[in-house]
Scaffold this active site. Structure first.
Site, PDB file in Angstrom:
ATOM      1  NE  ARG A 256      10.350 -13.806  39.978  1.00  0.00           N
ATOM      2  CZ  ARG A 256       9.250 -13.088  39.782  1.00  0.00           C
ATOM      3  NH1 ARG A 256       8.449 -12.798  40.796  1.00  0.00           N
ATOM      4  NH2 ARG A 256       8.957 -12.652  38.575  1.00  0.00           N
ATOM      5  CD  GLU A 343       2.063  -9.263  42.443  1.00  0.00           C
ATOM      6  OE1 GLU A 343       2.388  -8.664  43.486  1.00  0.00           O
ATOM      7  OE2 GLU A 343       2.823  -9.427  41.471  1.00  0.00           O
TER       8      GLU A 343
END
Length: 419
Positions: A256, A343
């Site tokens: 990413r 998360e």
RNA sequence: GGAGGGUUCGCCUAGUGGCCGAGGGCGGCGGUCUUGAAAACCGCUAAGGCAGCGAUGUCUUCCAGGGUUCGAAUCCCUGACCCUCCGCCA
């Protein structure tokens, strides 16, 4: 892509969904008119084409003057057909663009609002009482598990080395995840992580997320940010014979760019350019998708339980959903060093949205082909090392190994600082 | 990197300008026969768009995109992918 028939029947449903996402509902009207325009273009073309075909057979049998006259007519018709075809293709193209611009229909029960409007569904586990907790990087350095300076030296910011026990621990974590999935009937996979543009597009990652994605221009290939991409594209253009949900679990490296996250989570391995992940991916009948979504969440929770981590589950608000998702649940693990939840897993129900783009269908009970639903969910990922180290730390900097992980670490129950 | 061969209906294959959305075999489904099964025989068996309540009609698709032609699976151009051989190679 959304279901056009449903759109024609009930456009307000989609307008409401766009509103819930905080997106423009004019894209719905653009799609409606593009659909209308395409249908009339197609009808015009088909009429002309049918005439051309009929005349074509007549010409074969005709002779003399009659044939000359027919040829005259069909020559002209050929030009009309060509023009109508071009107009049809143009209308088709506009329809596709408009179609791609509308996000998936949000599940009606998803909480309205934006990023901060999630609903906490539950909190599980007991947060450890740690006086003056060390963060994962400090622990990782003590254990000789994480090396970020050399990651930066070799590859730049947001790169790292997992070293020694760190490398083993990541491996153990992923193996535990894959083992759990395989025990539950998932088909294990190691997918390609370089994919063609159409595969990237099919999963919707070239839309809003385009700047997040690594592209290799020399070969026109993309590095995937999640194995969701090669897994979803795996059955592209296929009609599946489903007897119950088809479940895959993939081990892959993920890449990413993290563009636009400057200054966020710069310390340690919370937000990095490259990591590993065991990802669950499911193809199933649309009617089963909601129940399957709950099951994916349950499997994620089961794994967090095995890791003995305190966590909570949130129901993401409509405005924070990816364009493919109709509903998304995240599991967030407790981080003692930050005093908050972060998360670690995310599971989305993409209903038929992704599969419609990728043209993946199955036979329903009547033997008719029908678009499938797709769902995905994180099982284990490098980021889980963060809560794992932090929650199980001891005052001396050593880290307790949860029972479930011990078999994958040669039975070790404690990781101790090196020197 | 170079040279050659290939891509047709789930699979194998036929098809070199109109009779081809497409024949044959295999597989699958249904039937006849049989106590049951096998064999044999008969029939059915691509996906999608549009119109229609429906029966149905119509169009698209023979790797993709362009072109030639009144008409293309078939002829021409470009590209993708696969295979074989040669070269190179962490």
């Amino acid at each position: 892509m959304i279901d056009l028939r449903l759109l024609r029947d009930d456009p307000d449903l989609f307008r409401a969904s766009q509103r819930a996402r905080g997106e423009n509902e004019s894209s719905v009207d653009r799609l409606l008119s593009a659909d209308e325009a395409r249908r009339s273009a197609v009808q015009r073309f088909e009429g002309l084409r049918a005439e051309q075909k009929t005349l074509g057979t007549e010409i074969r049998q005709a002779k003399g003057d009659e044939k000359t006259a027919l040829l005259e007519r069909t020559k002209q018709l050929a030009a009309e057909v060509k023009a109508a075809e071009a107009a049809g293709a143009e209308a088709e193209d506009e329809l596709r663009q408009a179609h791609l611009a509308v996000a998936n229909l949000v599940e009606p029960d998803a909480p309205p609002g934006g990023e901060d409007d999630y609903i906490v569904l539950k909190e599980v586990g007991v947060k450890p009482e740690i006086a003056d907790p060390k963060d994962h990087l400090a622990l990782g350095e003590l254990l000789g598990a994480i090396d970020t300076p050399r990651g930066a030296k070799v590859s730049g910011a947001r790169f790292y080395y997992l070293t020694g026990i760190g490398a083993l621990l990541e491996n153990a974590l992923l193996q535990l995840g894959i083992q759990q999935a395989v025990e539950n009937g998932f088909i294990p996979m190691v997918p390609p992580v370089l994919v063609k543009p159409e595969s990237m597009e099919g999963t919707g990652y070239l839309g809003a997320h385009a700047s997040e994605v690594y592209h290799l221009p020399a070969d026109d290939l993309y590095l995937v940010g999640t194995s969701e991409v090669p897994l979803a594209a795996y059955h592209k253009d296929e009609i599946l014979d489903l007897d119950g949900p088809r479940r895959y679990v993939a081990w892959s490296t993920c890449f990413r760019r993290e563009a636009g996250s400057y200054g966020k989570d710069t310390r340690g391995i919370i937000r990095v350019h490259q990591f590993n992940k065991a990802e669950m991916f499911v193809f199933c009948a649309p009617e089963e998708a909601q129940a399957e979504h709950k099951r994916l969440l349950a499997w994620e929770e089961e794994l967090l339980g095995k890791l003995e981590l305190p966590y909570r589950v949130i129901d993401t608000a409509a405005g924070d959903l990816g364009s493919s998702a109709a509903r998304k649940y995240d599991c967030e693990a407790w981080l003692p060093s930050q005093g908050r939840y972060r998360e670690v897993t995310s599971t989305s129900n993409c209903t038929t949205f992704q599969a419609r783009r990728l043209n993946i269908r199955h036979r329903d009970a009547e033997g008719k082909s029908q678009t499938v639903a797709t769902l995905n969910g994180t099982l284990a990922t490098t980021r889980m090392l963060v809560p794992l180290l932090e929650n199980h730390q001891q005052p001396d900097g050593s880290v307790r190994v949860p029972k479930a992980l011990q078999p994958f670490l040669g039975g070790r129950d404690l990781l101790e600082p090196i020197k």
